[in-house]
Design a protein around this motif. Structure first.
Motif, PDB file in Angstrom:
ATOM      1  N   THR A 108       0.448   2.862  19.435  1.00 33.21           N
ATOM      2  CA  THR A 108       1.393   3.374  18.433  1.00 33.21           C
ATOM      3  C   THR A 108       1.733   2.303  17.407  1.00 33.21           C
ATOM      4  O   THR A 108       1.766   2.561  16.200  1.00 33.21           O
ATOM      5  CB  THR A 108       2.685   3.870  19.114  1.00 33.21           C
ATOM      6  OG1 THR A 108       2.359   4.939  20.018  1.00 33.21           O
ATOM      7  CG2 THR A 108       3.674   4.391  18.083  1.00 33.21           C
ATOM      8  N   GLU A 109       1.979   1.086  17.904  1.00 32.47           N
ATOM      9  CA  GLU A 109       2.273  -0.034  17.000  1.00 32.47           C
ATOM     10  C   GLU A 109       1.086  -0.321  16.088  1.00 32.47           C
ATOM     11  O   GLU A 109       1.258  -0.584  14.889  1.00 32.47           O
ATOM     12  CB  GLU A 109       2.617  -1.276  17.820  1.00 32.47           C
ATOM     13  CG  GLU A 109       3.948  -1.169  18.566  1.00 32.47           C
ATOM     14  CD  GLU A 109       4.188  -2.356  19.484  1.00 32.47           C
ATOM     15  OE1 GLU A 109       3.431  -3.356  19.367  1.00 32.47           O
ATOM     16  OE2 GLU A 109       5.114  -2.295  20.307  1.00 32.47           O
ATOM     17  N   GLU A 115      -1.318   2.048   9.034  1.00 30.35           N
ATOM     18  CA  GLU A 115      -0.865   2.812   7.867  1.00 30.35           C
ATOM     19  C   GLU A 115      -0.288   1.887   6.807  1.00 30.35           C
ATOM     20  O   GLU A 115      -0.483   2.105   5.608  1.00 30.35           O
ATOM     21  CB  GLU A 115       0.155   3.861   8.298  1.00 30.35           C
ATOM     22  CG  GLU A 115      -0.467   4.985   9.113  1.00 30.35           C
ATOM     23  CD  GLU A 115       0.508   6.112   9.403  1.00 30.35           C
ATOM     24  OE1 GLU A 115       1.687   5.995   9.011  1.00 30.35           O
ATOM     25  OE2 GLU A 115       0.085   7.110  10.015  1.00 30.35           O
ATOM     26  N   SER A 116       0.406   0.840   7.237  1.00 29.25           N
ATOM     27  CA  SER A 116       0.939  -0.135   6.277  1.00 29.25           C
ATOM     28  C   SER A 116      -0.196  -0.834   5.535  1.00 29.25           C
ATOM     29  O   SER A 116      -0.119  -1.064   4.321  1.00 29.25           O
ATOM     30  CB  SER A 116       1.800  -1.177   6.996  1.00 29.25           C
ATOM     31  OG  SER A 116       2.938  -0.565   7.588  1.00 29.25           O
ATOM     32  N   ILE A 123      -7.769  -0.144  -2.565  1.00 25.54           N
ATOM     33  CA  ILE A 123      -8.418   1.162  -2.750  1.00 25.54           C
ATOM     34  C   ILE A 123      -7.376   2.275  -2.785  1.00 25.54           C
ATOM     35  O   ILE A 123      -7.517   3.239  -3.543  1.00 25.54           O
ATOM     36  CB  ILE A 123      -9.478   1.434  -1.643  1.00 25.54           C
ATOM     37  CG1 ILE A 123     -10.152   2.794  -1.869  1.00 25.54           C
ATOM     38  CG2 ILE A 123      -8.873   1.366  -0.260  1.00 25.54           C
ATOM     39  CD1 ILE A 123     -10.846   2.959  -3.193  1.00 25.54           C
ATOM     40  N   TYR A 124      -6.307   2.136  -2.008  1.00 19.81           N
ATOM     41  CA  TYR A 124      -5.261   3.163  -2.028  1.00 19.81           C
ATOM     42  C   TYR A 124      -4.561   3.164  -3.390  1.00 19.81           C
ATOM     43  O   TYR A 124      -4.269   4.237  -3.948  1.00 19.81           O
ATOM     44  CB  TYR A 124      -4.243   2.915  -0.913  1.00 19.81           C
ATOM     45  CG  TYR A 124      -3.315   4.088  -0.678  1.00 19.81           C
ATOM     46  CD1 TYR A 124      -3.722   5.159   0.116  1.00 19.81           C
ATOM     47  CD2 TYR A 124      -2.041   4.133  -1.251  1.00 19.81           C
ATOM     48  CE1 TYR A 124      -2.879   6.255   0.329  1.00 19.81           C
ATOM     49  CE2 TYR A 124      -1.207   5.213  -1.038  1.00 19.81           C
ATOM     50  CZ  TYR A 124      -1.624   6.268  -0.252  1.00 19.81           C
ATOM     51  OH  TYR A 124      -0.788   7.348  -0.051  1.00 19.81           O
ATOM     52  N   GLN A 147     -14.874   1.867   4.504  1.00 22.55           N
ATOM     53  CA  GLN A 147     -14.777   0.540   5.110  1.00 22.55           C
ATOM     54  C   GLN A 147     -13.352   0.248   5.561  1.00 22.55           C
ATOM     55  O   GLN A 147     -13.133  -0.301   6.644  1.00 22.55           O
ATOM     56  CB  GLN A 147     -15.247  -0.523   4.116  1.00 22.55           C
ATOM     57  CG  GLN A 147     -16.750  -0.517   3.859  1.00 22.55           C
ATOM     58  CD  GLN A 147     -17.175  -1.523   2.806  1.00 22.55           C
ATOM     59  OE1 GLN A 147     -16.347  -2.062   2.067  1.00 22.55           O
ATOM     60  NE2 GLN A 147     -18.470  -1.783   2.716  1.00 22.55           N
ATOM     61  N   LEU A 148     -12.384   0.605   4.736  1.00 20.06           N
ATOM     62  CA  LEU A 148     -10.980   0.367   5.081  1.00 20.06           C
ATOM     63  C   LEU A 148     -10.568   1.160   6.316  1.00 20.06           C
ATOM     64  O   LEU A 148      -9.983   0.604   7.256  1.00 20.06           O
ATOM     65  CB  LEU A 148     -10.080   0.731   3.903  1.00 20.06           C
ATOM     66  CG  LEU A 148      -8.566   0.652   4.165  1.00 20.06           C
ATOM     67  CD1 LEU A 148      -8.160  -0.788   4.457  1.00 20.06           C
ATOM     68  CD2 LEU A 148      -7.788   1.208   2.982  1.00 20.06           C
ATOM     69  N   VAL A 149     -10.877   2.454   6.312  1.00 20.58           N
ATOM     70  CA  VAL A 149     -10.487   3.309   7.433  1.00 20.58           C
ATOM     71  C   VAL A 149     -11.087   2.814   8.744  1.00 20.58           C
ATOM     72  O   VAL A 149     -10.403   2.726   9.771  1.00 20.58           O
ATOM     73  CB  VAL A 149     -10.894   4.778   7.168  1.00 20.58           C
ATOM     74  CG1 VAL A 149     -10.734   5.620   8.432  1.00 20.58           C
ATOM     75  CG2 VAL A 149     -10.051   5.375   6.043  1.00 20.58           C
ATOM     76  N   ASN A 150     -12.371   2.460   8.720  1.00 23.89           N
ATOM     77  CA  ASN A 150     -13.022   2.004   9.949  1.00 23.89           C
ATOM     78  C   ASN A 150     -12.586   0.610  10.367  1.00 23.89           C
ATOM     79  O   ASN A 150     -12.743   0.234  11.530  1.00 23.89           O
ATOM     80  CB  ASN A 150     -14.547   2.055   9.780  1.00 23.89           C
ATOM     81  CG  ASN A 150     -15.086   3.460   9.908  1.00 23.89           C
ATOM     82  OD1 ASN A 150     -15.113   4.043  10.984  1.00 23.89           O
ATOM     83  ND2 ASN A 150     -15.507   4.036   8.797  1.00 23.89           N
ATOM     84  N   SER A 151     -12.030  -0.163   9.434  1.00 23.58           N
ATOM     85  CA  SER A 151     -11.536  -1.492   9.796  1.00 23.58           C
ATOM     86  C   SER A 151     -10.198  -1.415  10.519  1.00 23.58           C
ATOM     87  O   SER A 151      -9.885  -2.269  11.347  1.00 23.58           O
ATOM     88  CB  SER A 151     -11.403  -2.364   8.545  1.00 23.58           C
ATOM     89  OG  SER A 151     -10.341  -1.919   7.715  1.00 23.58           O
ATOM     90  N   VAL A 152      -9.402  -0.378  10.207  1.00 24.86           N
ATOM     91  CA  VAL A 152      -8.095  -0.253  10.865  1.00 24.86           C
ATOM     92  C   VAL A 152      -8.099   0.795  11.979  1.00 24.86           C
ATOM     93  O   VAL A 152      -7.278   0.744  12.893  1.00 24.86           O
ATOM     94  CB  VAL A 152      -6.978   0.059   9.843  1.00 24.86           C
ATOM     95  CG1 VAL A 152      -6.778  -1.097   8.904  1.00 24.86           C
ATOM     96  CG2 VAL A 152      -7.267   1.328   9.057  1.00 24.86           C
TER      97      VAL A 152
END
Length: 225
Positions: A108-109, A115-116, A123-124, A147-152
């Protein structure tokens, strides 16, 4: 008589060929149907495993585990030093639940931090400017977002494609859902209508789960991946 005999032999030959082709097509149809059933079952097994993990890591799952832990602690106290084997079994179950809860809290953390990171990314910010100008995303923006989504969210794309062979539109819509874009913004960034975006989301749920669902059902599933 000779002509009649030749024609009859030819008809028998054509009938034989037709029968062979029909049987072959029937076998292929049956095998294809069986393959589809097997594929659907495998996909549903993956989906159930993902959903179970989502449930375990949810706040509701954490609260349920806490309740079970409290019940186990009460039983352990009542046992005291009696029945040491049962006491050890209960303590083992409690330890597993404690561990599961700790992992869920860490996840959860991580998601909150993810999201932060996303909302503060370049890119956002680029996507927000494109929305202000009513522009759709190009190949470079899609690559950067992926790339961003898969990194987080490690393995997000892999998990998604393990469930269904998506089109570019399917994948792009799911990526934007993952970064919490609203349907109207998804429509702008993908250069599609809001109706098309809604149809894509509900269709994906139907394809993956093998049953009808709303566009929000797909959103909830993707957000939990």
């Amino acid at each position: 008589m000779t002509v009649l005999t030749i024609m009859t032999d030819r008809e028998w030959f054509l009938l034989l060929i037709g029968s062979v082709i029909y049987i072959a097509l029937f076998i292929l149809t049956v095998q294809n149907s069986r393959r589809k059933v097997i594929d659907l079952q495998e996909r549903l097994n993956k989906v159930r495993a993902m959903q179970e993990l989502q449930q375990t890591q949810s706040q509701e799952g954490i609260e349920q585990n806490r309740k079970k832990i409290g019940e186990l602690e009460s039983l352990i106290r009542k046992l005291g030093d009696e029945n040491s084997v049962l006491r050890l079994e209960l303590e083992e179950k409690k330890t597993r639940l404690d561990y599961a809860n700790r992992m869920a809290e860490i996840e959860t953390e991580k998601r909150q931090q993810a999201e932060s990171v996303i909302f503060g990314s370049d890119i956002y910010s680029t996507m927000q400017r494109m929305l202000d100008r009513g522009q759709c995303m190009g190949n470079d923006e899609w690559r950067r977002l992926e790339q961003l989504v898969n990194s987080v969210y490690t393995g997000f794309t892999e998990r998604l494609f393990s469930l269904y062979r998506m089109t570019d539109q399917d994948y792009h819509v799911s990526l934007l859902i993952k970064v919490r874009m609203q349907p109207k913004d998804i429509a702008t960034l993908t250069a599609h209508s809001k109706e098309s975006v809604a149809s894509t989301r509900s269709r994906l749920y139907n394809k993956v789960f093998g049953e009808k669902g709303s566009s929000k059902d797909w959103d909830d599933f993707v957000l939990g991946l």
